[in-house]
Enzyme design. Structure first.
Site, PDB file in Angstrom:
ATOM      1  N   LEU A 141       0.949  -1.185  -0.040  1.00 38.29           N
ATOM      2  CA  LEU A 141       0.094   0.106   0.042  1.00 38.29           C
ATOM      3  C   LEU A 141       0.685   1.187  -0.159  1.00 38.29           C
ATOM      4  CD1 LEU A 141      -2.883  -0.965   2.714  1.00 38.29           C
ATOM      5  CD2 LEU A 141      -2.895  -1.215   0.077  1.00 38.29           C
ATOM      6  N   ASP A 142       0.375   2.202  -0.553  1.00 37.17           N
ATOM      7  CA  ASP A 142       1.141   3.497  -0.505  1.00 37.17           C
ATOM      8  C   ASP A 142       1.436   3.935   0.841  1.00 37.17           C
ATOM      9  OD1 ASP A 142       1.109   3.667  -3.344  1.00 37.17           O
ATOM     10  OD2 ASP A 142      -0.733   4.937  -3.446  1.00 37.17           O
ATOM     11  N   GLU A 143       2.347   4.672   1.264  1.00 34.93           N
ATOM     12  CA  GLU A 143       2.629   5.136   2.560  1.00 34.93           C
ATOM     13  C   GLU A 143       1.384   5.873   3.073  1.00 34.93           C
ATOM     14  OE1 GLU A 143       5.543   8.428   4.651  1.00 34.93           O
ATOM     15  OE2 GLU A 143       5.781   7.851   2.599  1.00 34.93           O
ATOM     16  N   ARG A 243      -5.960   6.179  -7.252  1.00 35.33           N
ATOM     17  CA  ARG A 243      -5.691   7.782  -7.179  1.00 35.33           C
ATOM     18  C   ARG A 243      -5.969   8.253  -8.799  1.00 35.33           C
ATOM     19  NH1 ARG A 243      -0.511   7.867  -3.497  1.00 35.33           N
ATOM     20  NH2 ARG A 243      -0.885  10.220  -3.830  1.00 35.33           N
TER      21      ARG A 243
END
Length: 347
Positions: A141-143, A243
């Site tokens: 997962l993205d930060e 996104r």
């Protein structure tokens, strides 16, 4: 030293009549789905592949009733520093771990960031439990995206779950809060994604990109269409896919510093667009030509309500590689997204 100290618990196969006379490789590939890469590693170890307790080679043949066992040597992530961390463990057994990652934490150490990652906390957790396990995340997962991450404890489990992921058999569902209201209440966004050649850190929809499909369903609309809560399912797993796709349909995520109204992404993209026009470059898609529109009036209030993109990996489902049981996990919304939803309800 005992086998248990050197190897993980064996994967065992009792050879059936229909497999009599077949090679060890053929039986392991058919019954367990073991990859050739993993078999190549295991056959180098003394007890990696055995029949009735005796070491064999992958081209040896088996008889009905033989006990075929596969053992993987115990491993550790010696290159990851153990670090105490308050992990939200959703599920754990001898084969895998599922954790609810908080926002602001990256999954794996990267250049210049060797501590404070999920991997550091998980390695410490295993050390405290006396487990010798290598950190093998199935996905990332993205930060600043919160939610569920699955981590395999052995090479076999990692291989099996990775293949499920590639075949589309891992069900990953997300919840996001976006600006505006999607034109269709529910739809599939089938638009290819690749790097923005003007800014390789960004991804954009471009006709020569990689196939990318995101399915969404609008759960709630706020402020007469100023914002919405959407549930999403990934059919593919491109970097920043949700996104990028939500921005593409005019509904960027609230709090998104790269693709939304937070930070300076839009201003920078406008500057890139000016430069591209001056250069006469219209052939290559870029974030500049896909920049979000002027921020709505509600942006100032909503951006102050959350400090990261409003995206949460809420559900994860897959088939357990050992038990073959279909498993499903859920992670409730973190506090910051609960506060954001409260702010949206007041619009």
């Amino acid at each position: 030293m005992s086998l248990d100290a050197t190897y993980y618990a064996p994967l065992a196969v009792s050879v059936a009549e229909e497999d009599a006379g077949k090679t060890v490789r053929a039986v392991l590939e058919r019954r367990l789905g073991v990859s050739r890469k993993l078999l190549s590693r295991l056959k180098l170890t003394e007890h990696g592949i055995t029949v009735n307790g005796a070491r064999v080679y992958t081209n040896d043949r088996v008889a009905a009733g033989d006990l075929l066992e596969l053992r993987m040597e115990r491993e550790e992530s010696d290159d990851i520093l153990p670090e105490p961390m308050g992990l939200d463990i959703v599920y754990e057994d001898d084969d895998l771990l599922v954790v609810n990652k908080p926002p602001g934490v990256i999954v794996h150490p990267t250049h210049g960031r060797y501590t404070g990652t999920l991997a550091n906390g998980v390695v410490h957790h295993w050390r405290e439990r006396g487990e010798r396990v290598r950190f093998r995340p199935i996905h990332r997962l993205d930060e600043d995206t919160s939610g569920l991450v699955a981590i395999a404890k052995t090479a076999y489990v990692h291989q099996q779950l990775s293949e499920q992921l590639q075949r589309g058999e891992v069900d990953k569902r997300y919840r996001a809060y976006v600006y505006g209201r999607p034109a269709e209440a529910a739809a599939a966004i089938d638009e290819p994604i690749d790097r923005d050649e003007a800014n390789p850190h960004l991804r954009v929809v471009r006709p020569d990109g990689y196939p990318s499909v995101t399915r969404y369903e609008t759960e709630a609309v706020f402020g007469g269409g100023a914002a919405a809560k959407v549930n999403l399912k990934l059919e593919t797993g491109r970097t920043h896919q949700i996104r990028v796709h939500m921005k593409h349909i005019g509904c960027p995520l609230i709090g998104d510093k790269l693709y939304g109204y937070a930070g300076r992404a839009a201003d920078e993209a406008d500057g890139e667009a000016d430069s591209a026009r001056e250069a006469g470059d219209s052939a290559v898609p870029s974030a500049a030509r896909a920049a979000v529109a002027e921020a709505p009036a509600s942006a100032a209030v909503l951006e102050s309500a959350v400090e990261r993109q409003a995206l949460h990996a809420a559900m994860l489902a897959f088939t357990h590689p050992i038990t073959r049981e279909r498993m499903s996990f859920e992670a409730s919304l973190p506090d910051d997204l609960r506060r954001l939803e409260s702010a949206l309800e007041r619009l």
